[in-house]
Design a protein around this motif. Structure first.
Motif, PDB file in Angstrom:
ATOM      1  N   THR A  17       0.865  -1.186   0.000  1.00 49.62           N
ATOM      2  CA  THR A  17       0.000   0.000   0.000  1.00 49.62           C
ATOM      3  C   THR A  17       0.901   1.234   0.000  1.00 49.62           C
ATOM      4  O   THR A  17       2.062   1.164   0.395  1.00 49.62           O
ATOM      5  N   ARG A  18       0.347   2.354  -0.431  1.00 54.48           N
ATOM      6  CA  ARG A  18       1.222   3.475  -0.764  1.00 54.48           C
ATOM      7  C   ARG A  18       1.642   4.309   0.447  1.00 54.48           C
ATOM      8  O   ARG A  18       0.834   4.626   1.314  1.00 54.48           O
ATOM      9  N   ASP A  21      -0.140   7.863   0.806  1.00 58.18           N
ATOM     10  CA  ASP A  21      -1.549   8.022   1.156  1.00 58.18           C
ATOM     11  C   ASP A  21      -1.784   8.751   2.474  1.00 58.18           C
ATOM     12  O   ASP A  21      -2.770   9.479   2.605  1.00 58.18           O
ATOM     13  N   ILE A  25      -5.051  11.122   2.683  1.00 55.13           N
ATOM     14  CA  ILE A  25      -6.359  10.695   3.216  1.00 55.13           C
ATOM     15  C   ILE A  25      -6.736  11.447   4.477  1.00 55.13           C
ATOM     16  O   ILE A  25      -7.866  11.330   4.962  1.00 55.13           O
ATOM     17  N   THR A  26      -5.803  12.223   5.008  1.00 53.15           N
ATOM     18  CA  THR A  26      -6.091  12.973   6.225  1.00 53.15           C
ATOM     19  C   THR A  26      -6.288  14.460   5.955  1.00 53.15           C
ATOM     20  O   THR A  26      -6.601  15.212   6.875  1.00 53.15           O
ATOM     21  N   LEU A 682      -0.534  -3.575  -7.067  1.00 53.34           N
ATOM     22  CA  LEU A 682      -1.625  -2.704  -6.620  1.00 53.34           C
ATOM     23  C   LEU A 682      -1.616  -1.395  -7.429  1.00 53.34           C
ATOM     24  O   LEU A 682      -2.657  -0.937  -7.919  1.00 53.34           O
TER      25      LEU A 682
ATOM     26  N   LEU B  84      -6.968   6.397  12.389  1.00 54.15           N
ATOM     27  CA  LEU B  84      -7.722   6.754  11.204  1.00 54.15           C
ATOM     28  C   LEU B  84      -9.140   6.212  11.263  1.00 54.15           C
ATOM     29  O   LEU B  84      -9.393   5.175  11.880  1.00 54.15           O
ATOM     30  N   GLN B  88     -10.960   5.951   5.914  1.00 58.50           N
ATOM     31  CA  GLN B  88      -9.597   6.387   5.552  1.00 58.50           C
ATOM     32  C   GLN B  88      -8.676   5.175   5.405  1.00 58.50           C
ATOM     33  O   GLN B  88      -7.915   5.065   4.440  1.00 58.50           O
ATOM     34  N   GLU B  89      -8.744   4.291   6.373  1.00 58.98           N
ATOM     35  CA  GLU B  89      -7.912   3.079   6.314  1.00 58.98           C
ATOM     36  C   GLU B  89      -8.196   2.288   5.045  1.00 58.98           C
ATOM     37  O   GLU B  89      -7.284   1.826   4.363  1.00 58.98           O
ATOM     38  N   PHE B  91      -9.387   3.299   2.223  1.00 52.02           N
ATOM     39  CA  PHE B  91      -8.891   3.973   1.013  1.00 52.02           C
ATOM     40  C   PHE B  91      -7.410   3.651   0.801  1.00 52.02           C
ATOM     41  O   PHE B  91      -6.968   3.454  -0.330  1.00 52.02           O
ATOM     42  N   ASN B  92      -6.647   3.605   1.873  1.00 52.97           N
ATOM     43  CA  ASN B  92      -5.236   3.229   1.749  1.00 52.97           C
ATOM     44  C   ASN B  92      -5.094   1.752   1.369  1.00 52.97           C
ATOM     45  O   ASN B  92      -4.371   1.410   0.430  1.00 52.97           O
ATOM     46  N   GLU B  93      -5.809   0.903   2.061  1.00 44.23           N
ATOM     47  CA  GLU B  93      -5.645  -0.549   1.844  1.00 44.23           C
ATOM     48  C   GLU B  93      -6.067  -0.983   0.442  1.00 44.23           C
ATOM     49  O   GLU B  93      -5.482  -1.881  -0.134  1.00 44.23           O
ATOM     50  N   HIS B  95      -6.117   0.962  -2.246  1.00 43.08           N
ATOM     51  CA  HIS B  95      -5.526   1.843  -3.276  1.00 43.08           C
ATOM     52  C   HIS B  95      -6.634   2.634  -3.998  1.00 43.08           C
ATOM     53  O   HIS B  95      -6.730   2.634  -5.217  1.00 43.08           O
ATOM     54  N   ILE B 107     -14.023  10.602   0.641  1.00 42.85           N
ATOM     55  CA  ILE B 107     -14.105   9.923   1.947  1.00 42.85           C
ATOM     56  C   ILE B 107     -15.294  10.469   2.745  1.00 42.85           C
ATOM     57  O   ILE B 107     -16.056   9.696   3.342  1.00 42.85           O
TER      58      ILE B 107
END
Lengths: 826, 172
Positions: A17-18, A21, A25-26, A682, B84, B88-89, B91-93, B95, B107
């Motif tokens: 996973t990146r 992010d 995302i925050t 991914l 998080l 949010q989590e 979205f990361n997991e 991709h 989100i």
């Protein structure tokens, strides 16, 4: 020596996973519009509402008196009438290049062109005042149609050039010696009863890249260097081109691309607004910010595609292709973008695609019109080429009565034939079209869907099924510098990387490839973790700031991994070579006896060893190191590729078309892409998904339309219809791998594959669904209306097209429906 | 000038604003809440989506003064004590983002959607986020992320117990 870690812990190929992010995302990160400096002034551009007009007067009085306004400036006020923005790709020695001014000073050449700028204390005050600038125009005839523009006596966009033709660029395999003559191929086919000559015209509509973050820049002149933050794909090129444009010494410029909200080619330009911010920052001594509205972005940021393609294919009746003659008209718009004239040329070498044509001729005439300029948009030249060849292969299949996939198989380069030098002289290093196609056809249930199609046709179902094929290839990894030189491109194609081993064992990787969503920080960390045998988390990838990453050629053309990634590998190899010398010294062994694996240097046949982090610390301390070297493990590399890379794939689409309404429903999309070795599956999957969405959007949804006065009628997201989540299905994507032989990682690039491949797959499926009804073509985007009209016309019914300047009610800035200005109930 | 009193991400503010000030501009320019982004002029893109009293709104379509007395939650206010939010989590997991520009709005809309429909199928997710545009992902991984978050947020799931739920309100 190869520097691979323990195979069980390899990062390469892992679906990490990146790293990027967490800040995205925050809401923690700062895009350019969030850069705010004390004393900052805001710039807003006064834009022409007319496509072509003489400026007869500019009255700034009311605007200058508006609250918060610092000044209102025309080109003359700033003394920049003589400044022109650069075009870095003069495709022919006699190419006609108009000056592209920072602000129009005598004549405006497209609707949306800047005429003046307002500087104010707030963005709102600048916009308010911009509305008060009175510009008087004497309208001139707009130039909108490429074919008309080339006719004798046509209104000229730039009268001083004496023509609307920018340049004509020709590649002829017969003349080049890479193949035979197309004229002979056509004559031979015409004279031969066992051959066919087929001509088709395809239209590549005008598209808008429509990145989600509008363009923006902030220029701070208060330090020793002028600092420019910009929402750009190309901070390094922007720095150099700012020097070329304004004469600011390159060493006095620092360009930072912070997190950038998408580009897709749309942010490779050097913008008049960026240059105006620099000029005004110098003039006022204050930081200047410019942030465009979405409407400005759609109107004035460069557009993409816009070609008329006349294609002639010759073939034997058994399906063997014998020649391809390509004639393009490419709309440059009013001016030349940074690489605009070369975009169609990037497609020149891809029309033959995966097929063994003995003869090919490509002739492209670039044309000036009074529209927004065009330049790179995801795929840049290659989607156009792929569309034309994949469409005409379907047309040829129909004419010859051959199943379309069988026709492709008959003509493609077989697995055993690689490396294969094509009719245009490119050498495809690797590929396996059979494998990707077999896998795609199975996942798609090609045979089953063909049966269902037959059944629906036989029963006269009102919902008809169409199947579309695209077996594509592309050339990626811009690019070998010598090839670019031979094409008169104004730069090389190398990429730079540096690796710094910090005292505490952490690793900084500096790349010249500046990301804007691609995930470089993650993928490059994976590469370096393997190369140096360090933890993924210990690698920090730095980019997008010319003071941190001083050398680079940035991100476009699916080049970051295949060029930038290889530069990183080369730098890592140098780090390991240096560390090995220090390790041998510290371990009191001969360098020949040192082995490196999994991040540890060991003496062959002993358990004596030192981790690379220990060596880094030893180099930092510098108390004990070999006399013939510096106490330093850091390394730089510049990698210039020897060849392009050639990803390929088989894309299959199934659409259901309601023949009563024309509605197209994309039921199934399967693609198998061969992009060589995969660093992060991914990220690859994400790139393919996004690419598909953009290619499908060209086929079904998007078009930038101008009315007969030259006004863009889709100047908002109400009218320029990006697909939403509800417009798209889930895609079935997978990869196969024949590693590239042209680079040490075996990678090929994936950024553009989905966009290049998907458009013809969709349009082929739409026509396949309707062909038995007599429909032979539907132009893009294949909207319900166009499909319905094609069905009606095939039946002999007349239809009337809704004028393209029919705005959606409530759309546009004025919220007035121009077809119903009084708002009567109809 | 008009006065607005508003709670944003748990902090109370009182400010004088121009009556025409949009909520998104108030959040970004006055409060420094630059995680909420502007992507269009016409309420189409959804990059500016926040929650107003627990319901998702496009903050470019709300005047700051209309938020007077309201509770606003932005992307910067959904993580709790450094943990998080499950969306949010996810979205990361999964991709579900590339450039990240649509992500804050996406989100916030996804959280609202899951408040209304805790277990949406694919089509319901696609329709539920239809007002938020993404140019990078083709939406497929966003859909996956929203569905994955839905599983995490189900009552009794391990992730759910220490997750703030107040922002997931939404609903009719």
């Amino acid at each position: 020596m190869t520097t691979t870690a323990d195979p069980t812990t390899l990062e390469f190929g892992k679906a990490r996973t990146r790293k990027e992010d967490a800040r995205l995302i925050t809401g923690r990160t700062k895009f350019t519009d969030a850069i705010n400096l004390h004393g900052m002034l805001h710039l807003h551009v006064v834009r022409s509402p007319l496509a072509h007009a003489t400026i007869t007067g500019v009255d700034k009085t009311a605007a200058e008196a508006s609250p918060g306004v610092i000044g209102v400036y025309t080109a003359a006020d700033l003394g920049v009438e003589g400044v022109g923005l650069p075009c870095a790709w003069p495709i022919t020695p006699d190419m006609k290049s108009p000056q592209r001014p920072l602000l129009a000073h005598t004549t405006v050449h497209f609707a949306g062109e800047g005429v003046a700028v307002v500087l104010a204390r707030s963005a709102a005050e600048a916009r308010d005042a911009a509305d008060l600038v009175e510009v008087d125009y004497e309208p001139l005839e707009p130039v909108l149609n490429m074919e008309d523009a080339l006719k004798e006596g046509a209104t000229l966009v730039h009268p001083d050039l004496g023509t609307n033709e920018n340049a004509t660029w020709v590649f002829d395999s017969g003349a080049a010696g890479t193949g035979s003559s197309i004229d002979e191929a056509i004559s031979a086919a015409e004279a031969d009863a066992d051959s066919i000559v087929l001509k088709r015209r395809f239209i590549q509509q005008r598209l808008i890249p429509a990145f989600m973050e509008p363009r923006a820049c902030v220029v701070d002149p208060t330090g020793e260097q002028i600092t420019v933050w910009a929402a750009t794909q190309v901070p390094h090129i922007l720095r150099t081109m700012t020097t070329v444009t304004l004469g600011v010494p390159e060493s006095k410029l620092r360009v930072i691309a912070p997190d950038v909200g998408g580009g897709f080619g749309g942010k490779i330009g050097v913008l008049p607004e960026e240059m105006l911010c620099v000029a005004l920052a110098q003039k006022t001594g204050k930081p200047i910010k410019w942030n465009e509205t979405r409407s400005e972005s759609l109107l004035a940021a460069h557009h993409g595609r816009d070609q008329i393609q006349d294609i002639t294919i010759t073939a034997k009746r058994d399906g063997t292709v014998t020649g391809l003659d390509v004639h393009l008209l490419a709309d440059m718009g009013a001016y030349l973008g940074l690489v605009g004239p070369g975009v169609p040329i990037l497609g020149a070498f891809m029309f033959n695609s995966i097929y063994k044509f003995p003869a090919l001729k490509f002739t492209c005439t670039n044309v000036f019109t009074t529209k927004t300029l065009t330049d790179a948009y995801r795929g840049a030249g290659r989607p156009e080429a792929t569309f034309a060849i994949e469409r005409i292969m379907d047309e040829l299949a129909v004419e010859l009565g051959i199943e379309p996939m069988e026709l492709r198989k008959k003509n493609w380069i077989t697995h055993e034939e690689f490396p294969f030098t094509t009719v245009v002289g490119l050498t495809y290093d690797s590929g396996n079209y059979e494998q990707a196609t077999a896998q795609a056809m199975e996942a798609f249930d090609y045979a089953g869907l063909r049966r269902e199609q037959e059944e629906r046709r036989a029963s006269g179902d009102k919902v008809q099924l169409g199947i579309g094929i695209s077996t594509f290839t592309e050339m990626c990894g811009l690019a070998p510098s010598r090839v670019l030189g031979s094409l008169s491109y104004g730069a090389g194609g190398w990429e730079a990387a540096s690796i710094r081993m910090l005292a505490t064992g952490k690793v900084e990787v500096i790349t010249g490839a500046s990301a804007h969503g691609q995930g470089h920080e993650t993928a490059f960390s994976q590469i370096v973790a393997d190369q140096l045998g360090v933890p993924f988390e210990d690698v920090e990838v730095l980019h997008g700031d010319t003071q941190i990453s001083p050398k680079g050629l940035d991100t476009y053309g699916s080049r970051s991994l295949v060029v930038g990634g290889i530069a990183i590998v080369k730098a890592a190899e140098k780090v390991v070579a240096k560390a090995k010398k220090i390790a041998a010294h510290l371990l009191e062994a001969s360098e020949d006896d040192i082995e490196f694996s999994g991040g540890t240097f060991t003496v062959k046949g002993t358990d004596k060893g030192k981790a690379i982090q220990e060596i880094a610390f030893a180099a930092f301390m510098a108390h004990d190191y070999p006399e013939d070297m510096e106490p330093n493990l850091d390394a730089d590399a510049v990698y210039d590729p020897e060849n392009f890379s050639y990803p390929h794939g088989t894309h299959l689409a199934a659409v259901e078309i309601d023949t009563e309404t024309g509605r197209v429903n994309l039921r199934k999309y399967v693609c198998v892409d061969d992009i060589g070795t995969v660093v992060n599956p991914l990220i690859v999957e994400g790139q393919v998904h996004g690419g598909l969405a953009q290619g499908i959007a060209q086929a079904l949804f998007e078009e930038a339309n101008y009315d007969d006065q030259g006004t863009l009628v889709n100047g908002t997201f109400v009218d320029y219809t990006l697909p939403s989540a509800a417009d798209l299905p889930s895609f079935d994507t997978s990869t196969v791998s024949t590693p590239a032989t042209s680079n040490p990682l075996g990678v090929k690039g994936v950024g553009e594959a989905g966009t290049i491949a998907s458009t013809p797959a969709i349009v082929n499926s739409v026509i396949d669904a309707l062909r038995h009804l007599g429909v032979t073509n539907v132009e893009m985007p294949c909207t319900s209306q166009r499909v319905w009209r094609a069905i009606q016309e095939a039946k002999g019914n007349t239809t009337q097209e809704t004028p393209i300047d029919t705005h959606s009610p409530g759309a546009g800035l004025g919220s007035i429906d121009p077809n119903n200005p009084q708002g009567e109930v109809q | 000038m008009a006065q607005v009193r508003v709670t944003v991400d748990g902090v109370n503010y009182a400010d004088d604003v121009e009556p025409r000030t949009l909520l998104v501009h108030y959040l970004r320019e006055r409060l420094g809440k630059t995680g909420t982004l502007v992507g269009c002029d016409t309420s189409n893109c959804g990059a500016c989506t926040v929650h107003l009293n627990g319901q998702s709104v496009k903050s470019c379509s709300v005047l700051a003064v209309q938020a007077d007395g309201a509770e606003v939650t932005t992307i910067e206010g959904i993580a709790c004590d450094g943990k998080l939010h499950p969306v949010q989590e996810a979205f990361n997991e999964k991709h579900a983002l590339q450039c990240g520009y649509c992500t804050p709005g996406m989100i916030m809309q996804a959280i609202d959607l899951l408040g209304d429909n805790p277990d949406p199928d694919e089509q319901e997710v696609r329709e539920g986020i239809e007002g938020n545009l993404c140019r990078c992902t083709g939406y497929q991984n966003i859909v996956r992320a929203v569905q994955s978050a839905a599983q995490k947020m189900k009552p009794g799931s391990p992730a759910q117990t220490d997750t703030p739920v107040s922002v997931a309100g939404g609903g009719n």
